[in-house]
Design a protein around this motif. Structure first.
Motif, PDB file in Angstrom:
ATOM      1  N   ASN A 238      47.913  41.444  41.292  1.00 20.74           N
ATOM      2  CA  ASN A 238      46.664  41.310  42.027  1.00 20.74           C
ATOM      3  C   ASN A 238      46.500  42.392  43.093  1.00 20.74           C
ATOM      4  OD1 ASN A 238      44.324  39.552  43.264  1.00 20.74           O
ATOM      5  ND2 ASN A 238      45.782  39.843  44.928  1.00 20.74           N
TER       6      ASN A 238
ATOM      7  N   SER B 237      40.470  38.801  40.327  1.00 22.92           N
ATOM      8  CA  SER B 237      40.319  40.244  40.524  1.00 22.92           C
ATOM      9  C   SER B 237      39.974  40.914  39.203  1.00 22.92           C
ATOM     10  CB  SER B 237      41.606  40.857  41.095  1.00 22.92           C
ATOM     11  OG  SER B 237      41.909  40.315  42.361  1.00 22.92           O
TER      12      SER B 237
ATOM     13  N   GLY C 201      43.288  43.541  45.107  1.00 23.41           N
ATOM     14  CA  GLY C 201      43.062  42.177  45.563  1.00 23.41           C
ATOM     15  C   GLY C 201      43.661  41.977  46.939  1.00 23.41           C
TER      16      GLY C 201
ATOM     17  N   SER D  38      37.230  41.311  44.432  1.00 21.74           N
ATOM     18  CA  SER D  38      37.980  40.072  44.255  1.00 21.74           C
ATOM     19  C   SER D  38      37.278  38.928  44.981  1.00 21.74           C
ATOM     20  CB  SER D  38      39.399  40.226  44.807  1.00 21.74           C
ATOM     21  OG  SER D  38      40.110  41.204  44.087  1.00 21.74           O
TER      22      SER D  38
END
Length: 266
Positions: A166, A184, A171, A200
């Motif tokens: 992520n 994301s 993210g 995100s």
């Protein structure tokens, strides 16, 4: 931890690690822990390796809620799930004898594919195009059609997983005390026909996310749960929600999530 004495080691199989694990087992016996050969008989499961080994230990022992998981690093560096280093046995002894450990509960995500097959994730679920071509998904939040996504894929992460795949796709890092999921995008295509949020977003633990793959010939996406690939080919729909199942991990009192983030990234 005095009422938890049944210990199971989940370890990498290389010769060096196995030799050091034997030393750990002897240490555990000296301090009156019971070593068990089956994970189902344990109330403490110790992974030896790194974060990848920890994720495999949790998955291969069934995401148990009735035991504690602990991570021991063999790399020389502590990580997000590993609070101990394999050569620093004195720190392990001090932690056990002086009760310097705490229990942290980490949330997991429940993933259901085509209404049939279900999995749990501790870090993240990822879905990506299986060929060199974008694919299309309709994104629903609580049955509300939120957007039609076209691109390489998506990553849906837990708070602890927010520091992994992520984070590499920009993210946010999320405090694990917040029960939530983060979504994301991977290389979304935005034009007059397809429009996505482009950033995100975080969903409450009470929300449900549904991804419907548009059947346009590219409906064989590649999916991953934590660090493992799913061998499911034809996919129409994936539903995700925060699970009620939480993984209990051992952490040192002076090694909080944000201390780990600072040590790892700053």
């Amino acid at each position: 931890m005095n009422d938890r004495r049944n210990l199971y080691f989940y370890t990498l199989k290389d010769a060096t690690t196995l030799r050091k694990v034997e030393e750990l087992k002897n240490l555990a016996k000296r301090y009156e822990f019971n070593l068990v050969n089956q994970s189902k008989d344990a109330n403490i499961i110790v992974s030896v390796g790194g974060d990848g080994a920890f994720l495999q230990a949790v998955r291969n022992t069934g995401f148990r809620e009735d035991c504690l998981y602990a991570g021991i690093s063999t790399t020389g560096n502590l990580s997000m799930y590993c609070d101990f280093y394999i050569d620093d046995t004195s720190k392990m002894i001090d932690a056990m004898m002086k009760e310097q450990v705490e229990v942290r509960r980490y949330p997991t995500i429940n993933v259901t594919v085509d209404g049939q097959t279900s999995f749990h994730c501790l870090n993240e679920f990822s879905i990506r195009s299986g060929i060199i071509k974008t694919f299309v998904m309709d994104v629903f939040i609580d049955d509300f059609h939120f957007e039609t996504f076209r691109g390489d894929g998506m990553v849906i992460a837990t708070p602890t997983g927010s520091t992994a795949y992520n984070k590499s796709v920009n993210g946010a890092v999320v405090d694990p005390m917040l029960p939530c999921m983060q979504v994301s995008e991977l290389a979304s295509l935005n034009n007059n026909r397809y429009r996505t949020l482009g950033s995100s977003f975080i969903l409450s633990g009470n929300r449900k996310l549904k991804l419907q793959i548009v059947q346009d010939g590219n409906d064989y996406p590649s999916m991953g749960i934590d660090n493992e690939a799913l061998g499911i080919r034809h996919v129409r729909e994936v539903e995700l929600s925060l699970s009620e199942r939480k993984i209990k991990t051992v952490k040192l009192k002076d090694n909080s999530f944000w201390e780990k983030v600072k040590r790892t990234f700053l």
